[in-house]
Motif scaffolding. Structure first.
Motif, PDB file in Angstrom:
ATOM      1  N   VAL A  88     -17.605   4.657  35.423  1.00 56.28           N
ATOM      2  CA  VAL A  88     -16.997   4.784  34.099  1.00 56.28           C
ATOM      3  C   VAL A  88     -16.518   3.427  33.607  1.00 56.28           C
ATOM      4  CG1 VAL A  88     -15.052   5.749  32.812  1.00 56.28           C
ATOM      5  CG2 VAL A  88     -16.340   7.190  34.404  1.00 56.28           C
ATOM      6  N   PHE A  89     -15.833   2.709  34.485  1.00 57.12           N
ATOM      7  CA  PHE A  89     -15.348   1.390  34.086  1.00 57.12           C
ATOM      8  C   PHE A  89     -16.501   0.507  33.638  1.00 57.12           C
ATOM      9  CE2 PHE A  89     -14.936  -3.059  35.119  1.00 57.12           C
ATOM     10  CZ  PHE A  89     -13.928  -3.410  34.240  1.00 57.12           C
ATOM     11  N   GLU A  90     -17.577   0.477  34.426  1.00 55.16           N
ATOM     12  CA  GLU A  90     -18.695  -0.417  34.099  1.00 55.16           C
ATOM     13  C   GLU A  90     -19.350  -0.036  32.767  1.00 55.16           C
ATOM     14  OE1 GLU A  90     -21.341  -1.428  37.286  1.00 55.16           O
ATOM     15  OE2 GLU A  90     -19.664  -1.832  38.650  1.00 55.16           O
ATOM     16  N   GLU A  91     -19.461   1.262  32.498  1.00 59.60           N
ATOM     17  CA  GLU A  91     -20.005   1.704  31.198  1.00 59.60           C
ATOM     18  C   GLU A  91     -19.122   1.214  30.050  1.00 59.60           C
ATOM     19  OE1 GLU A  91     -21.650   5.904  33.069  1.00 59.60           O
ATOM     20  OE2 GLU A  91     -20.189   5.984  31.412  1.00 59.60           O
ATOM     21  N   LEU A  92     -17.825   1.437  30.176  1.00 55.48           N
ATOM     22  CA  LEU A  92     -16.888   1.058  29.110  1.00 55.48           C
ATOM     23  C   LEU A  92     -16.839  -0.452  28.936  1.00 55.48           C
ATOM     24  CD1 LEU A  92     -13.945   3.480  29.966  1.00 55.48           C
ATOM     25  CD2 LEU A  92     -15.451   3.629  27.979  1.00 55.48           C
ATOM     26  N   TYR A  93     -16.886  -1.174  30.070  1.00 54.23           N
ATOM     27  CA  TYR A  93     -16.786  -2.630  30.012  1.00 54.23           C
ATOM     28  C   TYR A  93     -18.007  -3.224  29.319  1.00 54.23           C
ATOM     29  CZ  TYR A  93     -15.873  -7.427  31.506  1.00 54.23           C
ATOM     30  OH  TYR A  93     -15.640  -8.776  31.528  1.00 54.23           O
ATOM     31  N   ARG A  94     -19.193  -2.733  29.683  1.00 50.37           N
ATOM     32  CA  ARG A  94     -20.431  -3.226  29.057  1.00 50.37           C
ATOM     33  C   ARG A  94     -20.456  -2.901  27.566  1.00 50.37           C
ATOM     34  NH1 ARG A  94     -23.679  -0.738  32.709  1.00 50.37           N
ATOM     35  NH2 ARG A  94     -23.516  -1.812  34.700  1.00 50.37           N
ATOM     36  N   ALA A  95     -19.899  -1.757  27.211  1.00 51.31           N
ATOM     37  CA  ALA A  95     -19.875  -1.340  25.803  1.00 51.31           C
ATOM     38  C   ALA A  95     -18.741  -2.025  25.029  1.00 51.31           C
ATOM     39  CB  ALA A  95     -19.728   0.170  25.721  1.00 51.31           C
ATOM     40  N   GLY A  96     -17.966  -2.866  25.708  1.00 49.44           N
ATOM     41  CA  GLY A  96     -16.868  -3.573  25.048  1.00 49.44           C
ATOM     42  C   GLY A  96     -15.712  -2.664  24.661  1.00 49.44           C
ATOM     43  N   LYS A  97     -15.581  -1.537  25.359  1.00 44.60           N
ATOM     44  CA  LYS A  97     -14.548  -0.564  24.985  1.00 44.60           C
ATOM     45  C   LYS A  97     -13.295  -0.651  25.846  1.00 44.60           C
ATOM     46  CE  LYS A  97     -17.586   2.829  22.849  1.00 44.60           C
ATOM     47  NZ  LYS A  97     -18.426   4.023  23.094  1.00 44.60           N
ATOM     48  N   ILE A  98     -13.295  -1.580  26.797  1.00 40.39           N
ATOM     49  CA  ILE A  98     -12.090  -1.746  27.606  1.00 40.39           C
ATOM     50  C   ILE A  98     -11.920  -3.228  27.912  1.00 40.39           C
ATOM     51  CG2 ILE A  98     -13.175  -1.466  29.896  1.00 40.39           C
ATOM     52  CD1 ILE A  98     -10.696   0.370  30.544  1.00 40.39           C
ATOM     53  N   GLU A  99     -10.678  -3.657  27.893  1.00 41.10           N
ATOM     54  CA  GLU A  99     -10.358  -5.050  28.182  1.00 41.10           C
ATOM     55  C   GLU A  99     -10.096  -5.175  29.686  1.00 41.10           C
ATOM     56  OE1 GLU A  99      -6.898  -7.978  26.586  1.00 41.10           O
ATOM     57  OE2 GLU A  99      -7.261  -6.173  25.396  1.00 41.10           O
ATOM     58  N   LEU A 100     -10.530  -6.281  30.274  1.00 43.93           N
ATOM     59  CA  LEU A 100     -10.322  -6.498  31.710  1.00 43.93           C
ATOM     60  C   LEU A 100      -9.556  -7.787  31.948  1.00 43.93           C
ATOM     61  CD1 LEU A 100     -10.988  -5.974  34.784  1.00 43.93           C
ATOM     62  CD2 LEU A 100     -13.059  -7.334  34.410  1.00 43.93           C
ATOM     63  N   GLU A 101      -8.487  -7.704  32.740  1.00 41.08           N
ATOM     64  CA  GLU A 101      -7.843  -8.921  33.245  1.00 41.08           C
ATOM     65  C   GLU A 101      -8.022  -8.905  34.750  1.00 41.08           C
ATOM     66  OE1 GLU A 101      -3.767  -9.593  32.058  1.00 41.08           O
ATOM     67  OE2 GLU A 101      -3.441 -11.019  33.694  1.00 41.08           O
ATOM     68  N   ILE A 102      -8.780  -9.885  35.245  1.00 42.49           N
ATOM     69  CA  ILE A 102      -9.053  -9.926  36.675  1.00 42.49           C
ATOM     70  C   ILE A 102      -8.018 -10.847  37.328  1.00 42.49           C
ATOM     71  CG2 ILE A 102     -10.797 -11.766  36.482  1.00 42.49           C
ATOM     72  CD1 ILE A 102     -11.690  -8.941  38.511  1.00 42.49           C
ATOM     73  N   VAL A 103      -7.365 -10.354  38.358  1.00 38.92           N
ATOM     74  CA  VAL A 103      -6.273 -11.086  39.015  1.00 38.92           C
ATOM     75  C   VAL A 103      -6.518 -11.086  40.520  1.00 38.92           C
ATOM     76  CG1 VAL A 103      -3.768 -11.198  39.334  1.00 38.92           C
ATOM     77  CG2 VAL A 103      -4.696 -10.188  37.249  1.00 38.92           C
ATOM     78  N   ASN A 139      -8.169  -1.168  41.995  1.00 37.17           N
ATOM     79  CA  ASN A 139      -9.560  -0.830  41.704  1.00 37.17           C
ATOM     80  C   ASN A 139      -9.633  -0.096  40.366  1.00 37.17           C
ATOM     81  OD1 ASN A 139      -9.083  -0.297  44.936  1.00 37.17           O
ATOM     82  ND2 ASN A 139     -10.845  -1.559  44.481  1.00 37.17           N
ATOM     83  N   ALA A 140     -10.843  -0.044  39.805  1.00 32.56           N
ATOM     84  CA  ALA A 140     -10.975   0.512  38.453  1.00 32.56           C
ATOM     85  C   ALA A 140     -11.492   1.942  38.460  1.00 32.56           C
ATOM     86  CB  ALA A 140     -11.875  -0.389  37.620  1.00 32.56           C
ATOM     87  N   GLY A 141     -11.046   2.732  39.424  1.00 33.52           N
ATOM     88  CA  GLY A 141     -11.400   4.147  39.438  1.00 33.52           C
ATOM     89  C   GLY A 141     -12.740   4.413  40.076  1.00 33.52           C
ATOM     90  N   ASN A 142     -12.917   5.664  40.482  1.00 35.69           N
ATOM     91  CA  ASN A 142     -14.127   6.087  41.174  1.00 35.69           C
ATOM     92  C   ASN A 142     -14.622   7.397  40.591  1.00 35.69           C
ATOM     93  OD1 ASN A 142     -15.528   5.018  43.683  1.00 35.69           O
ATOM     94  ND2 ASN A 142     -13.417   4.321  43.955  1.00 35.69           N
TER      95      ASN A 142
END
Lengths: 226, 213
Positions: free
Chosen positions: A86-101, A54-57
């Motif tokens: 936090v993850f969703e904020e960073l992801y929407r802002a393009g500040k974190i890369e996501l690899e979904i597995v 999971n991407a943190g809480n």
């Protein structure tokens, strides 16, 4: 004398470099090495690739590490939990890369890394967008996709008991990803609720043999987890 | 058109699980199915986070923080139950050892395709969890879901519009309006309809032909 037990979090975190791939155990809060994650925040390593289910809480632990801008990329199966703000904020802002597995593929990729298997074929994700760009082969009339081993520089795991050789046991569903992560990293650090004397753990009941563990630190998780 | 409520859907599906099966229940309505399998019928529930022989939710004062299901809710372990790590848990799934998996879905197509993890190719942070492993690995995949979306669009369709979880995997669908087998080469075949409903009524809110047996 072999003694993997360390007395301070600074000793537990020693040598973790910028750019490391860090495997973080747990399924939600259960089996998650909260105190080791806090210690990693303190230690300062950055540009990290984190592997966790999971991407943190909230804004603590892994979420805090991400909020501090220390995580370049997260590899996980289920980032969209309630509270993963936090993850969703960073992801929407393009500040974190996501690899979904897919979750089973993620576990198997680490098990493979620990077992010296560089890649394997699985039916999971065949015919979906998660198989795009991956090699496919047919065995016995069924299609399979090739997945690569996923190795960590560091694994942070949470166990119930540990001894100075690094043998570990886990508590009920707190086992989850911890044993596969322990075997998949160059440096495996375990926080344990109880330190046991050598020989005190029942050999037949050791879940992670000490060969996979480099450092053990005692953490009192408080009465809720006793 | 009303048909079953969620509890009624879960109870209807639970009737069809025989003693001896090893069953994995997904998050949401699927989890409720467990409440309707009587304890004396020995069905072994598997949870992807490494539990085999999972029992019902504990009383509030008996909650063990170490013991949660796939939805991270507190559960119990039945006598005979065991724990394993994630790679073994998914070996049970991917190795074809699970008799039945029950998942929720956004859409199920007449050829058995299931879409239940992402609502577009560019979903902000899609979350797949164990769905693709369960879809590809369980011996049988049944879906339990509302028959239509909240705004009335059919969820049983000719072809899924959302990204697939697993192609051609669903064997049976339980909705608030009835039970439907997915038969290769034929499509949706009505097993039974919720009390008081006609085939014409149910067909009118279904995006693919409904066949009778």
């Amino acid at each position: 004398m072999i003694n993997k037990i360390v007395q301070s979090m600074a000793d537990a975190m020693a040598g973790i470099k910028d750019g490391s791939t860090v495997l973080i155990g747990g399924f939600g809060a259960v089996g998650q090495p909260d105190q080791l994650i806090e210690a990693l925040i303190e230690q300062g390593a950055k540009d990290l690739v984190c592997v966790a289910n999971n991407a943190g809480n909230g804004r603590v632990g892994l979420a805090k590490l991400m909020e501090l801008g220390r995580v370049r990329k997260i590899i996980c199966s289920f980032p969209r939990s309630a509270g993963s703000v936090v993850f969703e904020e960073l992801y929407r802002a393009g500040k974190i890369e996501l690899e979904i597995v897919p979750q089973g593929t993620m576990a198997e990729r680490m098990r493979a890394a620990g077992a010296g298997v560089p890649a394997f074929f699985t039916a999971t994700s065949v015919g979906t967008i998660l198989a795009h760009g991956k090699e496919e082969r047919e065995f016995n009339g069924r299609r399979y996709v090739m997945e690569h081993a996923l190795k960590g520089d560091v694994a942070l795991v949470e166990a119930w008991e540990g001894d100075r050789w690094g043998n570990l046991t886990y508590r009920s569903s707190g086992r989850n990803f911890n044993p596969v992560m322990a075997m998949a990293a160059d440096l495996t650090i375990a926080q344990v609720s109880h330190i046991r004397e050598l020989g005190e753990l029942v050999p037949e009941n050791v879940h992670t043999p000490g060969i996979f563990v480099n450092r053990v630190i005692h953490v009192d998780r408080g009465p809720a987890w006793a | 058109m009303q048909g079953f409520d969620r509890k009624g859907m879960a109870a209807r599906l639970a009737q069809d699980i025989p003693e001896g099966w090893i069953v994995n229940l997904g998050i949401g309505i699927p989890t409720m199915v467990g409440d309707y399998v009587p304890l004396e019928r020995e069905v072994i529930f598997h949870s992807e986070n490494g539990i085999l022989g999972m029992g019902p939710a504990p009383a509030a004062d008996k909650v063990d923080p170490w013991l949660v299901n796939a939805g991270k809710q507190p559960v119990t372990l039945r006598p005979g139950g065991s724990y394993c790590h994630h790679a073994d848990s998914f070996a049970m799934i991917r190795g074809g050892h699970i008799d039945l998996c029950v998942l929720g879905a956004f859409e199920v197509a007449a050829n058995g395709d299931i879409a239940n993890w992402a609502t577009s190719e560019n979903d902000t942070a899609p979350a797949v969890g164990g769905a693709m492993d369960l879809g590809a690995g369980a011996k049988r995949l049944w879906v339990i879901m509302e028959h239509t979306t909240k705004d009335g669009r059919p969820k049983l369709v000719e072809q899924c519009g959302y990204p697939l979880t697993t192609p051609a995997a669903v064997k049976r669908v339980y909705t608030n309006l009835g039970v439907f087998d997915v038969v290769p080469g034929k499509g949706f075949v009505v097993v039974d309809l919720a009390p008081g409903l006609t085939l014409e009524q149910v067909q009118s809110v279904t995006g693919a032909p409904l066949h009778t047996q």
